[in-house]
Design a protein around this motif. Structure first.
Motif, PDB file in Angstrom:
ATOM      1  N   LEU A 242       3.312   4.041  -3.733  1.00 56.14           N
ATOM      2  CA  LEU A 242       1.912   4.000  -3.308  1.00 56.14           C
ATOM      3  C   LEU A 242       1.011   3.494  -4.427  1.00 56.14           C
ATOM      4  CD1 LEU A 242      -0.307   4.630  -1.246  1.00 56.14           C
ATOM      5  CD2 LEU A 242      -0.338   6.973  -2.129  1.00 56.14           C
ATOM      6  N   PHE A 243       1.189   4.023  -5.627  1.00 56.18           N
ATOM      7  CA  PHE A 243       0.387   3.580  -6.757  1.00 56.18           C
ATOM      8  C   PHE A 243       0.574   2.090  -7.026  1.00 56.18           C
ATOM      9  CE2 PHE A 243       0.017   7.978  -8.980  1.00 56.18           C
ATOM     10  CZ  PHE A 243      -0.912   8.341  -8.025  1.00 56.18           C
ATOM     11  N   ARG A 244       1.815   1.635  -6.999  1.00 57.55           N
ATOM     12  CA  ARG A 244       2.088   0.227  -7.288  1.00 57.55           C
ATOM     13  C   ARG A 244       1.548  -0.683  -6.195  1.00 57.55           C
ATOM     14  NH1 ARG A 244       1.431  -2.170 -10.607  1.00 57.55           N
ATOM     15  NH2 ARG A 244       2.846  -3.873 -10.097  1.00 57.55           N
ATOM     16  N   MET A 245       1.656  -0.281  -4.938  1.00 61.09           N
ATOM     17  CA  MET A 245       1.109  -1.096  -3.859  1.00 61.09           C
ATOM     18  C   MET A 245      -0.393  -1.265  -4.013  1.00 61.09           C
ATOM     19  SD  MET A 245       2.938  -0.495  -0.204  1.00 61.09           S
ATOM     20  CE  MET A 245       2.180   1.104   0.003  1.00 61.09           C
ATOM     21  N   LEU A 246      -1.089  -0.171  -4.279  1.00 60.40           N
ATOM     22  CA  LEU A 246      -2.532  -0.249  -4.454  1.00 60.40           C
ATOM     23  C   LEU A 246      -2.896  -1.120  -5.654  1.00 60.40           C
ATOM     24  CD1 LEU A 246      -3.577   3.457  -3.765  1.00 60.40           C
ATOM     25  CD2 LEU A 246      -3.504   1.536  -2.183  1.00 60.40           C
ATOM     26  N   VAL A 296      -6.755  -2.966   1.513  1.00 61.16           N
ATOM     27  CA  VAL A 296      -6.080  -1.982   0.652  1.00 61.16           C
ATOM     28  C   VAL A 296      -6.101  -0.601   1.292  1.00 61.16           C
ATOM     29  CG1 VAL A 296      -6.174  -0.829  -1.589  1.00 61.16           C
ATOM     30  CG2 VAL A 296      -6.565  -3.296  -1.447  1.00 61.16           C
ATOM     31  N   PHE A 297      -7.246  -0.232   1.858  1.00 61.41           N
ATOM     32  CA  PHE A 297      -7.368   1.080   2.497  1.00 61.41           C
ATOM     33  C   PHE A 297      -6.432   1.205   3.699  1.00 61.41           C
ATOM     34  CE2 PHE A 297      -9.365   3.731   5.788  1.00 61.41           C
ATOM     35  CZ  PHE A 297      -9.440   4.941   5.120  1.00 61.41           C
ATOM     36  N   LEU A 298      -6.362   0.168   4.529  1.00 64.20           N
ATOM     37  CA  LEU A 298      -5.512   0.225   5.719  1.00 64.20           C
ATOM     38  C   LEU A 298      -4.031   0.271   5.343  1.00 64.20           C
ATOM     39  CD1 LEU A 298      -7.347  -2.254   8.125  1.00 64.20           C
ATOM     40  CD2 LEU A 298      -7.246   0.247   8.268  1.00 64.20           C
ATOM     41  N   VAL A 299      -3.639  -0.507   4.340  1.00 63.20           N
ATOM     42  CA  VAL A 299      -2.240  -0.482   3.898  1.00 63.20           C
ATOM     43  C   VAL A 299      -1.872   0.903   3.377  1.00 63.20           C
ATOM     44  CG1 VAL A 299      -0.627  -1.368   2.172  1.00 63.20           C
ATOM     45  CG2 VAL A 299      -2.098  -2.942   3.423  1.00 63.20           C
TER      46      VAL A 299
END
Length: 320
Positions: A242-246, A296-299
């Protein structure tokens, strides 16, 4: 028939709930005081976040509803900038930047997860010099991204060490796919230790007695990894991914220094800066930044709803 003066059993059965309710009512003021105290403790942080994050976000949303005139006051155009960015004259740039951003996100996160897991498994084993290995592994993560980008750009230069090692003359920043894979390689090298650090923290919470019991039952290394290690370390993996995706969804500095957005390597964040600063279109830039925030929020929301909350709440169906 009951004796006169004897307590009625129904009275006794009803007294306990009434007493419990009274006790609960007596405890509520204490809980409310704790809640108020917690609120006042958190309030300064909320005020700072509202000023540092909330105001710029609201300001960007408001500015995105106005046009970008030259020599006159901006006029309200509603969702005109959004329509122009998504389906209008800027649609080609927007969708290309979104596709590039998603490519970087998907490839780097998968590679970093695989490499980070392998690094964490090695660092979790007991061997001489383990502390030194852990410190050395974290060095790439400690290097600033801008410095990392410059170093790897020199490495991928036409006369750099990469071409010398492979024995070919590749223009890594001169065409689309070599440039993209060079950026993916540099980003993976830098941030895979971050994944390894979080996964290692999860591995160290697993009791060795579980592995010993599995060995006694005849489970091999692969079976122990699949049935024990992976389910128990899954919450740490969820948080790390999650951290890396954001982070990758907002990537800017690495491709900017590598290619300046050339050869279809421009990301959403680069497009926002280009429109806001390069083209002096504050309205369009604000609209693009708002769209980036929504993406970013939706992902993150979909990821947490589909996988994150299920795992973190202990409903992942892992090993019992």
């Amino acid at each position: 028939m009951t004796l006169e003066g004897a307590p009625d059993p129904r009275t006794r059965t009803q007294a306990a709930p009434d007493g419990a309710r009274a006790g609960g009512a007596r405890r509520r003021p204490g809980r409310s005081r704790e809640g108020r105290f917690a609120f006042w403790l958190v309030l300064p942080t909320l005020i700072v976040l509202a000023g540092v994050i909330g105001y710029p976000v609201v300001r960007a949303v408001v500015r995105s509803l106005y046009d970008d005139p030259v020599g006159r006051t901006p006029e309200f155009i509603g969702l005109g900038n959004y329509a122009e960015a998504v389906v209008g004259s800027g649609a080609e740039d927007f969708w290309a930047a979104l596709s590039t951003t998603m490519f970087f996100t998907g490839t780097t996160v998968v590679l970093e997860l695989v490499i980070g897991m392998a690094m964490a498994l090695v660092m979790n084993r007991a061997f001489r010099g383990r502390s030194i290995v852990r410190a050395v592994v974290l060095v790439p993560w400690a290097i600033p991204t801008a410095v990392c980008a410059v170093l790897w750009r020199w490495t991928f230069d036409a006369n750099g060490i990469v071409n010398h090692l492979i024995g070919q003359q590749v223009l890594w920043t001169g065409s689309e796919w070599p440039a993209k894979w060079a950026i993916v390689f540099a980003d993976t090298w830098k941030t895979a230790p971050f994944i390894a650090l979080l996964v290692l923290a999860g591995l160290q919470t697993i009791s060795q007695e579980i592995y010993e019991a599995a060995r006694v039952d005849g489970a091999g290394p692969v079976r122990r990894f699949v049935s024990i290690t992976l389910p128990l370390v899954r919450p740490a993996i969820v948080v790390a991914v999650l951290f890396r995706m954001l982070d990758v969804l907002r990537i800017y500095d690495l491709p900017q220094i590598f290619t300046h957005g050339a050869n279809d390597t421009r990301t959403l964040s680069m497009l926002v800066v280009e429109e806001s600063i390069g083209n002096l279109k504050a309205g369009m830039g604000s609209a693009l930044s708002t769209l980036t925030f929504l993406i970013v929020f939706l992902v993150a929301l979909v990821y947490i709803r589909v996988l994150g909350a299920r795992v973190l709440n202990g409903r992942d169906g892992g090993a019992a």
